[in-house]
Design a protein around this motif. Structure first.
Motif, PDB file in Angstrom:
ATOM      1  N   MET A 168       0.874  -1.169   0.000  1.00 11.47           N
ATOM      2  CA  MET A 168       0.000   0.000   0.000  1.00 11.47           C
ATOM      3  C   MET A 168       0.910   1.218   0.000  1.00 11.47           C
ATOM      4  SD  MET A 168      -3.031   1.066   2.636  1.00 11.47           S
ATOM      5  CE  MET A 168      -1.951   1.044   4.052  1.00 11.47           C
ATOM      6  N   PHE A 169       0.687   2.133  -0.919  1.00  7.99           N
ATOM      7  CA  PHE A 169       1.581   3.279  -1.015  1.00  7.99           C
ATOM      8  C   PHE A 169       0.832   4.482  -1.559  1.00  7.99           C
ATOM      9  CE2 PHE A 169       2.125   0.079  -4.260  1.00  7.99           C
ATOM     10  CZ  PHE A 169       1.973   0.751  -5.462  1.00  7.99           C
ATOM     11  N   GLY A 170       1.377   5.658  -1.304  1.00  5.90           N
ATOM     12  CA  GLY A 170       0.740   6.886  -1.760  1.00  5.90           C
ATOM     13  C   GLY A 170       1.699   8.050  -1.753  1.00  5.90           C
ATOM     14  N   LEU A 171       1.299   9.112  -2.442  1.00  6.13           N
ATOM     15  CA  LEU A 171       2.105  10.326  -2.472  1.00  6.13           C
ATOM     16  C   LEU A 171       1.240  11.540  -2.726  1.00  6.13           C
ATOM     17  CD1 LEU A 171       2.763  10.744  -5.880  1.00  6.13           C
ATOM     18  CD2 LEU A 171       4.103   8.780  -5.284  1.00  6.13           C
ATOM     19  N   THR A 172       1.754  12.677  -2.297  1.00  8.97           N
ATOM     20  CA  THR A 172       1.039  13.939  -2.488  1.00  8.97           C
ATOM     21  C   THR A 172       1.469  14.573  -3.805  1.00  8.97           C
ATOM     22  OG1 THR A 172       2.732  15.212  -1.316  1.00  8.97           O
ATOM     23  CG2 THR A 172       0.877  14.413  -0.007  1.00  8.97           C
ATOM     24  N   ILE A 214      -2.653  10.720  -4.020  1.00  7.05           N
ATOM     25  CA  ILE A 214      -2.965   9.460  -4.697  1.00  7.05           C
ATOM     26  C   ILE A 214      -2.563   8.294  -3.807  1.00  7.05           C
ATOM     27  CG2 ILE A 214      -0.761   9.456  -5.941  1.00  7.05           C
ATOM     28  CD1 ILE A 214      -2.266   8.188  -8.345  1.00  7.05           C
ATOM     29  N   LEU A 215      -3.442   7.296  -3.705  1.00 10.44           N
ATOM     30  CA  LEU A 215      -3.174   6.081  -2.938  1.00 10.44           C
ATOM     31  C   LEU A 215      -3.363   4.868  -3.840  1.00 10.44           C
ATOM     32  CD1 LEU A 215      -5.038   6.580   0.481  1.00 10.44           C
ATOM     33  CD2 LEU A 215      -2.647   7.047  -0.044  1.00 10.44           C
ATOM     34  N   ALA A 216      -2.556   3.838  -3.620  1.00 10.90           N
ATOM     35  CA  ALA A 216      -2.704   2.574  -4.337  1.00 10.90           C
ATOM     36  C   ALA A 216      -2.496   1.440  -3.344  1.00 10.90           C
ATOM     37  CB  ALA A 216      -1.695   2.469  -5.470  1.00 10.90           C
ATOM     38  N   ALA A 217      -3.218   0.338  -3.554  1.00 11.72           N
ATOM     39  CA  ALA A 217      -3.081  -0.835  -2.687  1.00 11.72           C
ATOM     40  C   ALA A 217      -3.387  -2.088  -3.486  1.00 11.72           C
ATOM     41  CB  ALA A 217      -4.020  -0.730  -1.493  1.00 11.72           C
ATOM     42  N   ASP A 218      -2.744  -3.179  -3.099  1.00 18.68           N
ATOM     43  CA  ASP A 218      -3.016  -4.451  -3.759  1.00 18.68           C
ATOM     44  C   ASP A 218      -4.405  -4.942  -3.351  1.00 18.68           C
ATOM     45  OD1 ASP A 218      -2.708  -6.968  -1.691  1.00 18.68           O
ATOM     46  OD2 ASP A 218      -1.542  -5.222  -1.054  1.00 18.68           O
TER      47      ASP A 218
END
Length: 192
Positions: free
Chosen positions: A6-10, A16-20
């Motif tokens: 799970m990762f994200g950035l501004t 934005i966030l993304a996760a499996d």
């Protein structure tokens, strides 16, 4: 730390966030299409960990954030929601801890905010963050490509690079990534 990513950035005016999409119990994959990114008010909460803990904890947080808005008539800021969530994790730590690692994302008057929170109730505001074993592969890429005035297209490209890196190097096959963006105009899901 679980076999999750799970990762994200501004970005300039968004997060934005993304996760499996894997839901697992021990060494057994239960689902390939789990959505680990929750919409809470005008924010996104990425939550990873055992399915029962994350669902139970996120439903509690979601309902209490809504209750606060109904009582006050004012939506909770991202900082306030992160502080409330951290406090609830800290209280639970003393009696029945939740194994929930979170990324709290929102855009309000203070601009885009991303909070990294672990199951031990530590919390910090960051520009980029990741949880799970996937963090070992994604943090370096996000460090290399992140910049303060990141556009949505550039951010999506970084997310795609992170997923490609996980598919190439990570020993565990993580299926079906979900990706969501929160901005002042609302929340949208991105097809990768």
């Amino acid at each position: 730390m679980g076999t999750e990513a799970m990762f994200g950035l501004t970005g300039k005016d968004f997060v934005i966030l993304a996760a499996d999409g894997q839901a697992a119990y021990s060494i057994i994959r239960l689902k390939n299409d789990a959505d680990k990114i929750w919409k809470v008010g005008n924010m996104l909460f990425g939550c990873s960990g055992p399915s029962a803990d994350t669902a139970n904890f996120m439903e509690f947080i979601e309902k209490n954030v809504k209750l606060n808005e109904l009582r006050t008539g004012i939506p909770m800021s991202t900082k306030a929601a992160a502080s409330f969530t951290r406090n609830e994790l800290a209280h639970a730590l003393r009696k029945g801890p939740f194994q929930a690692d979170l990324l709290v994302a929102g855009v309000d008057n203070e601009g885009p905010s991303l909070y990294f929170m672990d199951y031990l109730a530590s919390s910090v505001k960051v520009n980029k963050a990741a949880h799970g074993y996937g963090a070992m592969f994604t943090l370096g890429l996000m460090d290399r490509y992140w910049k303060p005035d990141l556009t949505e297209e550039e951010a999506i490209d970084i997310i795609k690079k992170c997923i490609k890196e996980l598919e190439t190097r990570f020993i565990v096959d993580l299926p079906g990534y979900k990706c969501k963006i929160v901005s002042k105009t609302g929340i949208k899901e991105v097809q990768l």
